[in-house]
Design a protein around this motif. Structure first.
Motif, mmCIF file in Angstrom:
data_model
loop_
_atom_site.group_PDB
_atom_site.id
_atom_site.type_symbol
_atom_site.label_atom_id
_atom_site.label_comp_id
_atom_site.label_asym_id
_atom_site.label_seq_id
_atom_site.Cartn_x
_atom_site.Cartn_y
_atom_site.Cartn_z
ATOM 1 N N SER A 171 0.806 -1.226 0.000
ATOM 2 C CA SER A 171 0.000 0.000 0.000
ATOM 3 C C SER A 171 0.838 1.274 0.000
ATOM 4 C CB SER A 171 -0.917 0.018 1.225
ATOM 5 O OG SER A 171 -1.772 -1.086 1.213
ATOM 6 N N VAL A 172 2.143 1.162 0.001
ATOM 7 C CA VAL A 172 3.016 2.336 0.065
ATOM 8 C C VAL A 172 2.685 3.364 -1.028
ATOM 9 C CG1 VAL A 172 5.409 3.145 -0.149
ATOM 10 C CG2 VAL A 172 4.863 1.239 1.363
ATOM 11 N N PRO A 173 2.479 2.962 -2.290
ATOM 12 C CA PRO A 173 2.144 3.983 -3.296
ATOM 13 C C PRO A 173 0.878 4.762 -2.949
ATOM 14 C CG PRO A 173 2.745 1.934 -4.372
ATOM 15 C CD PRO A 173 2.644 1.638 -2.904
ATOM 16 N N LYS A 174 -0.137 4.080 -2.432
ATOM 17 C CA LYS A 174 -1.391 4.751 -2.065
ATOM 18 C C LYS A 174 -1.178 5.684 -0.877
ATOM 19 C CE LYS A 174 -4.342 1.043 -3.710
ATOM 20 N NZ LYS A 174 -5.262 -0.024 -3.326
ATOM 21 N N ILE A 175 -0.348 5.257 0.061
ATOM 22 C CA ILE A 175 -0.055 6.083 1.234
ATOM 23 C C ILE A 175 0.671 7.357 0.807
ATOM 24 C CG2 ILE A 175 1.305 6.190 3.371
ATOM 25 C CD1 ILE A 175 0.754 3.096 3.606
ATOM 26 N N LEU A 176 1.694 7.200 -0.041
ATOM 27 C CA LEU A 176 2.449 8.361 -0.528
ATOM 28 C C LEU A 176 1.539 9.295 -1.330
ATOM 29 C CD1 LEU A 176 5.801 6.670 -1.594
ATOM 30 C CD2 LEU A 176 5.383 8.054 0.441
ATOM 31 N N MET A 177 0.678 8.702 -2.156
ATOM 32 C CA MET A 177 -0.241 9.512 -2.963
ATOM 33 C C MET A 177 -1.164 10.324 -2.058
ATOM 34 S SD MET A 177 -1.442 10.530 -5.882
ATOM 35 C CE MET A 177 -1.284 9.462 -7.299
ATOM 36 N N ALA A 178 -1.663 9.714 -1.000
ATOM 37 C CA ALA A 178 -2.568 10.417 -0.082
ATOM 38 C C ALA A 178 -1.864 11.614 0.560
ATOM 39 C CB ALA A 178 -3.089 9.460 0.980
ATOM 40 N N PHE A 179 -0.623 11.416 1.011
ATOM 41 C CA PHE A 179 0.128 12.526 1.609
ATOM 42 C C PHE A 179 0.474 13.588 0.562
ATOM 43 C CE2 PHE A 179 1.253 9.638 5.237
ATOM 44 C CZ PHE A 179 0.738 10.447 6.240
ATOM 45 N N LYS A 226 11.204 -0.038 -2.860
ATOM 46 C CA LYS A 226 10.833 -0.846 -4.033
ATOM 47 C C LYS A 226 9.313 -0.798 -4.211
ATOM 48 C CE LYS A 226 11.866 -4.553 -6.860
ATOM 49 N NZ LYS A 226 11.880 -3.961 -8.185
ATOM 50 N N ALA A 227 8.581 -0.920 -3.111
ATOM 51 C CA ALA A 227 7.117 -0.868 -3.167
ATOM 52 C C ALA A 227 6.622 0.497 -3.637
ATOM 53 C CB ALA A 227 6.524 -1.204 -1.804
ATOM 54 N N SER A 228 7.409 1.539 -3.412
ATOM 55 C CA SER A 228 6.994 2.900 -3.786
ATOM 56 C C SER A 228 7.220 3.190 -5.273
ATOM 57 C CB SER A 228 7.745 3.931 -2.944
ATOM 58 O OG SER A 228 9.095 4.021 -3.335
ATOM 59 N N GLU A 229 7.881 2.291 -5.986
ATOM 60 C CA GLU A 229 8.245 2.559 -7.385
ATOM 61 C C GLU A 229 7.073 2.959 -8.288
ATOM 62 O OE1 GLU A 229 10.669 -0.704 -8.736
ATOM 63 O OE2 GLU A 229 12.404 0.018 -7.598
ATOM 64 N N PRO A 230 5.894 2.314 -8.175
ATOM 65 C CA PRO A 230 4.791 2.761 -9.049
ATOM 66 C C PRO A 230 4.432 4.238 -8.838
ATOM 67 C CG PRO A 230 4.268 0.633 -8.098
ATOM 68 C CD PRO A 230 5.530 1.123 -7.417
ATOM 69 N N PHE A 231 4.450 4.691 -7.600
ATOM 70 C CA PHE A 231 4.143 6.099 -7.330
ATOM 71 C C PHE A 231 5.253 6.994 -7.858
ATOM 72 C CE2 PHE A 231 4.302 9.884 -4.570
ATOM 73 C CZ PHE A 231 3.092 10.444 -4.939
ATOM 74 N N LEU A 232 6.498 6.613 -7.644
ATOM 75 C CA LEU A 232 7.628 7.406 -8.137
ATOM 76 C C LEU A 232 7.588 7.505 -9.655
ATOM 77 C CD1 LEU A 232 10.386 5.980 -5.775
ATOM 78 C CD2 LEU A 232 9.295 8.220 -5.613
ATOM 79 N N LYS A 233 7.237 6.395 -10.298
ATOM 80 C CA LYS A 233 7.130 6.391 -11.768
ATOM 81 C C LYS A 233 6.008 7.332 -12.200
ATOM 82 C CE LYS A 233 6.636 3.369 -15.707
ATOM 83 N NZ LYS A 233 6.356 2.056 -16.222
ATOM 84 N N TRP A 234 4.893 7.302 -11.480
ATOM 85 C CA TRP A 234 3.781 8.191 -11.795
ATOM 86 C C TRP A 234 4.215 9.655 -11.677
ATOM 87 C CZ3 TRP A 234 1.270 11.846 -8.788
ATOM 88 C CH2 TRP A 234 0.114 12.398 -9.343
ATOM 89 N N LEU A 235 4.979 9.979 -10.626
ATOM 90 C CA LEU A 235 5.470 11.352 -10.462
ATOM 91 C C LEU A 235 6.324 11.767 -11.653
ATOM 92 C CD1 LEU A 235 6.544 11.672 -6.703
ATOM 93 C CD2 LEU A 235 4.645 12.836 -7.833
ATOM 94 N N GLU A 236 7.207 10.878 -12.071
ATOM 95 C CA GLU A 236 8.079 11.174 -13.220
ATOM 96 C C GLU A 236 7.258 11.398 -14.485
ATOM 97 O OE1 GLU A 236 11.331 11.797 -13.595
ATOM 98 O OE2 GLU A 236 11.577 11.636 -11.431
ATOM 99 N N GLU A 237 6.295 10.528 -14.712
ATOM 100 C CA GLU A 237 5.468 10.648 -15.921
ATOM 101 C C GLU A 237 4.616 11.902 -15.880
ATOM 102 O OE1 GLU A 237 3.397 6.924 -16.118
ATOM 103 O OE2 GLU A 237 5.186 5.856 -16.823
ATOM 104 N N ALA A 238 4.108 12.249 -14.720
ATOM 105 C CA ALA A 238 3.314 13.463 -14.576
ATOM 106 C C ALA A 238 4.165 14.681 -14.872
ATOM 107 C CB ALA A 238 2.718 13.553 -13.176
#
Length: 105
Positions: free
Chosen positions: A43-51, A84-96
């Motif tokens: 759930s790390v990507p969702k947690i980071l996204m929420a913050f 490693k679990a945060s990678e989808p969120f980090l990738k989303w930030l880069e793409e955004a």
């Protein structure tokens, strides 16, 4: 957990007022999901996204955190797992950011 973040976002915004506070919050997330509740690691990507959406964590600081494994709050292996679990969120930030750059042209 994500709904709790949304509920308490105003409180987090009052408490997290500097870069140092943001880093401590990220370290706290690492400890919480890496040690206390390892079942939350996916759930790390969702947690980071929420913050991030609550304007508690800044984009650049999250990116910096995501690229450097640290043993300040947890052991290195746990830190690697959380990042490693945060990678989808980090990738989303880069793409955004890339699409924002494209819009400027």
């Amino acid at each position: 957990m994500v709904t709790e973040i949304k509920t308490y976002a105003p409180l987090f915004k009052k408490m997290v007022t500097s870069e140092k506070h943001q880093k401590a919050l990220l370290g706290g997330i690492e400890r919480l999901v890496g040690i206390s509740h390892p079942t939350l690691i996916p759930s790390v990507p969702k947690i980071l996204m929420a913050f991030y959406q609550a304007d508690v964590l800044e984009e650049e600081l999250i990116k910096q955190w995501g690229t450097h494994v640290s043993k300040k709050y947890v052991d290195r292996d746990t830190s690697k797992k959380v990042r490693k679990a945060s990678e989808p969120f980090l990738k989303w930030l880069e793409e955004a950011e890339d699409s924002d750059d494209d819009d400027d042209d």
